[in-house]
Design a protein around this motif. Structure first.
Motif, PDB file in Angstrom:
ATOM      1  N   TYR A  13      42.439  36.496  48.422  1.00  0.00           N
ATOM      2  CA  TYR A  13      41.053  34.540  48.141  1.00  0.00           C
ATOM      3  C   TYR A  13      41.659  33.833  47.436  1.00  0.00           C
ATOM      4  O   TYR A  13      42.468  34.994  46.793  1.00  0.00           O
ATOM      5  CB  TYR A  13      39.946  36.208  47.241  1.00  0.00           C
ATOM      6  CG  TYR A  13      39.460  36.550  48.397  1.00  0.00           C
ATOM      7  CD1 TYR A  13      38.545  36.407  49.003  1.00  0.00           C
ATOM      8  CD2 TYR A  13      39.929  37.886  48.688  1.00  0.00           C
ATOM      9  CE1 TYR A  13      37.042  37.115  50.103  1.00  0.00           C
ATOM     10  CE2 TYR A  13      38.868  38.830  49.628  1.00  0.00           C
ATOM     11  CZ  TYR A  13      37.806  38.206  50.566  1.00  0.00           C
ATOM     12  OH  TYR A  13      37.242  38.953  51.414  1.00  0.00           O
ATOM     13  N   ALA A  14      41.667  32.706  47.776  1.00  0.00           N
ATOM     14  CA  ALA A  14      41.226  31.423  46.888  1.00  0.00           C
ATOM     15  C   ALA A  14      40.010  31.290  46.018  1.00  0.00           C
ATOM     16  O   ALA A  14      39.500  31.084  46.730  1.00  0.00           O
ATOM     17  CB  ALA A  14      42.010  30.875  47.425  1.00  0.00           C
ATOM     18  N   ARG A  15      40.262  31.167  44.694  1.00  0.00           N
ATOM     19  CA  ARG A  15      39.325  30.134  43.742  1.00  0.00           C
ATOM     20  C   ARG A  15      39.105  28.535  44.851  1.00  0.00           C
ATOM     21  O   ARG A  15      40.212  28.293  44.586  1.00  0.00           O
ATOM     22  CB  ARG A  15      39.993  29.968  42.512  1.00  0.00           C
ATOM     23  CG  ARG A  15      38.572  29.607  41.854  1.00  0.00           C
ATOM     24  CD  ARG A  15      38.131  30.824  41.291  1.00  0.00           C
ATOM     25  NE  ARG A  15      36.732  31.024  40.129  1.00  0.00           N
ATOM     26  CZ  ARG A  15      35.656  31.094  40.042  1.00  0.00           C
ATOM     27  NH1 ARG A  15      34.849  30.837  41.399  1.00  0.00           N
ATOM     28  NH2 ARG A  15      35.052  30.922  38.725  1.00  0.00           N
ATOM     29  N   ILE A  16      37.799  28.727  44.916  1.00  0.00           N
ATOM     30  CA  ILE A  16      37.645  27.316  45.107  1.00  0.00           C
ATOM     31  C   ILE A  16      35.605  27.009  43.809  1.00  0.00           C
ATOM     32  O   ILE A  16      35.808  28.244  43.109  1.00  0.00           O
ATOM     33  CB  ILE A  16      36.914  27.125  46.843  1.00  0.00           C
ATOM     34  CG1 ILE A  16      35.363  27.924  46.344  1.00  0.00           C
ATOM     35  CG2 ILE A  16      37.345  27.137  47.387  1.00  0.00           C
ATOM     36  CD1 ILE A  16      34.963  27.748  48.113  1.00  0.00           C
ATOM     37  N   ALA A  17      35.560  26.079  43.928  1.00  0.00           N
ATOM     38  CA  ALA A  17      34.502  25.300  43.068  1.00  0.00           C
ATOM     39  C   ALA A  17      33.713  26.066  42.611  1.00  0.00           C
ATOM     40  O   ALA A  17      32.834  26.567  41.672  1.00  0.00           O
ATOM     41  CB  ALA A  17      34.203  23.915  43.096  1.00  0.00           C
ATOM     42  N   TRP A  20      34.445  32.174  45.869  1.00  0.00           N
ATOM     43  CA  TRP A  20      36.348  32.285  46.559  1.00  0.00           C
ATOM     44  C   TRP A  20      35.952  31.804  48.145  1.00  0.00           C
ATOM     45  O   TRP A  20      35.021  32.656  49.094  1.00  0.00           O
ATOM     46  CB  TRP A  20      35.959  34.343  46.128  1.00  0.00           C
ATOM     47  CG  TRP A  20      36.192  34.249  44.847  1.00  0.00           C
ATOM     48  CD1 TRP A  20      35.370  34.558  43.930  1.00  0.00           C
ATOM     49  CD2 TRP A  20      37.613  34.279  44.125  1.00  0.00           C
ATOM     50  NE1 TRP A  20      35.604  34.747  43.055  1.00  0.00           N
ATOM     51  CE2 TRP A  20      36.791  34.350  42.052  1.00  0.00           C
ATOM     52  CE3 TRP A  20      38.713  34.221  44.315  1.00  0.00           C
ATOM     53  CZ2 TRP A  20      38.074  34.525  41.200  1.00  0.00           C
ATOM     54  CZ3 TRP A  20      39.426  33.691  43.681  1.00  0.00           C
ATOM     55  CH2 TRP A  20      39.383  34.645  42.050  1.00  0.00           C
ATOM     56  N   ARG A  21      37.475  32.560  48.352  1.00  0.00           N
ATOM     57  CA  ARG A  21      37.377  31.783  49.506  1.00  0.00           C
ATOM     58  C   ARG A  21      38.373  32.565  50.727  1.00  0.00           C
ATOM     59  O   ARG A  21      39.363  32.763  50.110  1.00  0.00           O
ATOM     60  CB  ARG A  21      37.662  30.356  49.719  1.00  0.00           C
ATOM     61  CG  ARG A  21      38.208  29.798  51.593  1.00  0.00           C
ATOM     62  CD  ARG A  21      38.753  28.198  52.007  1.00  0.00           C
ATOM     63  NE  ARG A  21      39.895  28.115  51.013  1.00  0.00           N
ATOM     64  CZ  ARG A  21      41.082  28.435  51.536  1.00  0.00           C
ATOM     65  NH1 ARG A  21      41.252  29.488  52.647  1.00  0.00           N
ATOM     66  NH2 ARG A  21      42.130  28.041  50.911  1.00  0.00           N
ATOM     67  N   LEU A  22      38.213  33.306  51.708  1.00  0.00           N
ATOM     68  CA  LEU A  22      39.178  33.960  52.028  1.00  0.00           C
ATOM     69  C   LEU A  22      40.558  33.670  52.731  1.00  0.00           C
ATOM     70  O   LEU A  22      40.334  32.845  53.178  1.00  0.00           O
ATOM     71  CB  LEU A  22      38.963  35.184  53.394  1.00  0.00           C
ATOM     72  CG  LEU A  22      39.869  35.780  53.621  1.00  0.00           C
ATOM     73  CD1 LEU A  22      40.096  37.394  52.964  1.00  0.00           C
ATOM     74  CD2 LEU A  22      39.247  36.236  54.982  1.00  0.00           C
ATOM     75  N   ALA A  23      41.921  33.739  52.004  1.00  0.00           N
ATOM     76  CA  ALA A  23      43.179  32.913  51.996  1.00  0.00           C
ATOM     77  C   ALA A  23      43.451  33.652  53.532  1.00  0.00           C
ATOM     78  O   ALA A  23      44.593  33.039  53.892  1.00  0.00           O
ATOM     79  CB  ALA A  23      43.551  32.515  50.582  1.00  0.00           C
ATOM     80  N   HIS A  24      43.748  34.960  53.344  1.00  0.00           N
ATOM     81  CA  HIS A  24      44.565  35.448  53.926  1.00  0.00           C
ATOM     82  C   HIS A  24      44.082  37.099  54.011  1.00  0.00           C
ATOM     83  O   HIS A  24      44.217  37.778  53.159  1.00  0.00           O
ATOM     84  CB  HIS A  24      46.087  36.055  53.714  1.00  0.00           C
ATOM     85  CG  HIS A  24      46.625  36.619  54.576  1.00  0.00           C
ATOM     86  ND1 HIS A  24      47.119  37.436  55.029  1.00  0.00           N
ATOM     87  CD2 HIS A  24      48.075  35.780  55.063  1.00  0.00           C
ATOM     88  CE1 HIS A  24      48.171  37.770  56.072  1.00  0.00           C
ATOM     89  NE2 HIS A  24      48.726  36.618  56.282  1.00  0.00           N
ATOM     90  N   PRO A  25      43.354  37.122  55.100  1.00  0.00           N
ATOM     91  CA  PRO A  25      42.822  39.010  55.174  1.00  0.00           C
ATOM     92  C   PRO A  25      43.348  39.373  55.648  1.00  0.00           C
ATOM     93  O   PRO A  25      43.847  40.657  55.680  1.00  0.00           O
ATOM     94  CB  PRO A  25      41.787  38.621  56.456  1.00  0.00           C
ATOM     95  CG  PRO A  25      42.577  37.642  57.619  1.00  0.00           C
ATOM     96  CD  PRO A  25      43.547  36.724  56.247  1.00  0.00           C
ATOM     97  N   TYR A  26      44.771  40.003  55.732  1.00  0.00           N
ATOM     98  CA  TYR A  26      45.811  40.565  56.186  1.00  0.00           C
ATOM     99  C   TYR A  26      47.624  40.630  55.507  1.00  0.00           C
ATOM    100  O   TYR A  26      48.456  41.241  56.728  1.00  0.00           O
ATOM    101  CB  TYR A  26      45.829  40.571  57.597  1.00  0.00           C
ATOM    102  CG  TYR A  26      44.857  41.232  58.319  1.00  0.00           C
ATOM    103  CD1 TYR A  26      43.656  42.291  58.472  1.00  0.00           C
ATOM    104  CD2 TYR A  26      43.961  40.189  59.146  1.00  0.00           C
ATOM    105  CE1 TYR A  26      43.011  42.819  59.250  1.00  0.00           C
ATOM    106  CE2 TYR A  26      42.731  40.352  60.324  1.00  0.00           C
ATOM    107  CZ  TYR A  26      42.294  41.864  59.887  1.00  0.00           C
ATOM    108  OH  TYR A  26      41.449  41.618  61.270  1.00  0.00           O
ATOM    109  N   LEU A  27      47.822  40.749  54.411  1.00  0.00           N
ATOM    110  CA  LEU A  27      48.409  40.995  53.994  1.00  0.00           C
ATOM    111  C   LEU A  27      49.425  41.985  53.918  1.00  0.00           C
ATOM    112  O   LEU A  27      50.600  42.266  54.334  1.00  0.00           O
ATOM    113  CB  LEU A  27      48.335  40.720  52.258  1.00  0.00           C
ATOM    114  CG  LEU A  27      47.786  39.137  51.499  1.00  0.00           C
ATOM    115  CD1 LEU A  27      48.213  39.428  50.250  1.00  0.00           C
ATOM    116  CD2 LEU A  27      49.311  38.483  51.832  1.00  0.00           C
ATOM    117  N   ALA A  28      48.511  43.117  54.625  1.00  0.00           N
ATOM    118  CA  ALA A  28      48.482  44.478  54.670  1.00  0.00           C
ATOM    119  C   ALA A  28      47.714  45.584  55.006  1.00  0.00           C
ATOM    120  O   ALA A  28      46.503  45.238  54.303  1.00  0.00           O
ATOM    121  CB  ALA A  28      49.570  44.872  53.634  1.00  0.00           C
ATOM    122  N   LEU A  29      47.904  45.866  56.074  1.00  0.00           N
ATOM    123  CA  LEU A  29      46.405  47.113  56.467  1.00  0.00           C
ATOM    124  C   LEU A  29      46.969  48.074  55.460  1.00  0.00           C
ATOM    125  O   LEU A  29      48.014  48.963  55.442  1.00  0.00           O
ATOM    126  CB  LEU A  29      47.095  47.375  58.090  1.00  0.00           C
ATOM    127  CG  LEU A  29      47.099  45.830  58.643  1.00  0.00           C
ATOM    128  CD1 LEU A  29      47.082  46.820  60.254  1.00  0.00           C
ATOM    129  CD2 LEU A  29      45.320  45.639  59.680  1.00  0.00           C
TER     130      LEU A  29
END
Length: 133
Positions: A13-17, A20-29
């Motif tokens: 997740y990336a911090r936004i103002a 949080w915003r989901l940046a990449h849902p599948y770094l690893a299963l």
């Protein structure tokens, strides 16, 4: 920030103002299953879980589903963290350039033609670590 969840995976997740915003849902299963049994190597005394073929098939199935739904994020690679009892292993699935065509084939004969074509890469390669305890 990173989250972890069984039967889902590790997401970034990336911090936004305003949150949080989901940046990449599948770094690893992540897949956690109980071992069928524990094998103890008589030479080394090292133990490892005995995992069923059904569990290995489930690993592949989850990797295929995640890959097909998120190719833009995953490219040709899916990483899965397998957990069994107190053991953990890391698995890398690499999808051939023509694997999608193989999955989309509507008959067994079409699949066979694709597999027999030496110019087509219709395979999934699986590389794994040893079990860590």
């Amino acid at each position: 920030n990173i989250t972890f969840e069984d039967d889902a995976g590790i997401s970034r997740y990336a911090r936004i103002a305003d949150g949080w915003r989901l940046a990449h849902p599948y770094l690893a299963l992540i897949e956690a299953k109980r071992a069928k049994d524990i094998h103890i190597d008589p030479r080394t005394g090292r133990s490892s879980p005995v995992v069923s073929n059904d569990t290995i098939a489930q690993y592949l199935g989850e990797a295929v589903l995640a890959w097909r739904a998120n190719r833009d994020l995953l490219g040709r690679n899916v990483f899965l963290i397998a957990i069994s009892n107190t053991f953990i292993r890391f698995i890398h699935f690499s999808f051939g350039a023509d694997y999608d065509e193989y999955l989309d084939a509507t008959t067994e004969a079409d699949q066979k033609r694709l597999v027999e074509n030496k110019k087509k890469d219709t395979f999934v390669r699986m590389h794994r670590t040893k079990w860590f305890d």
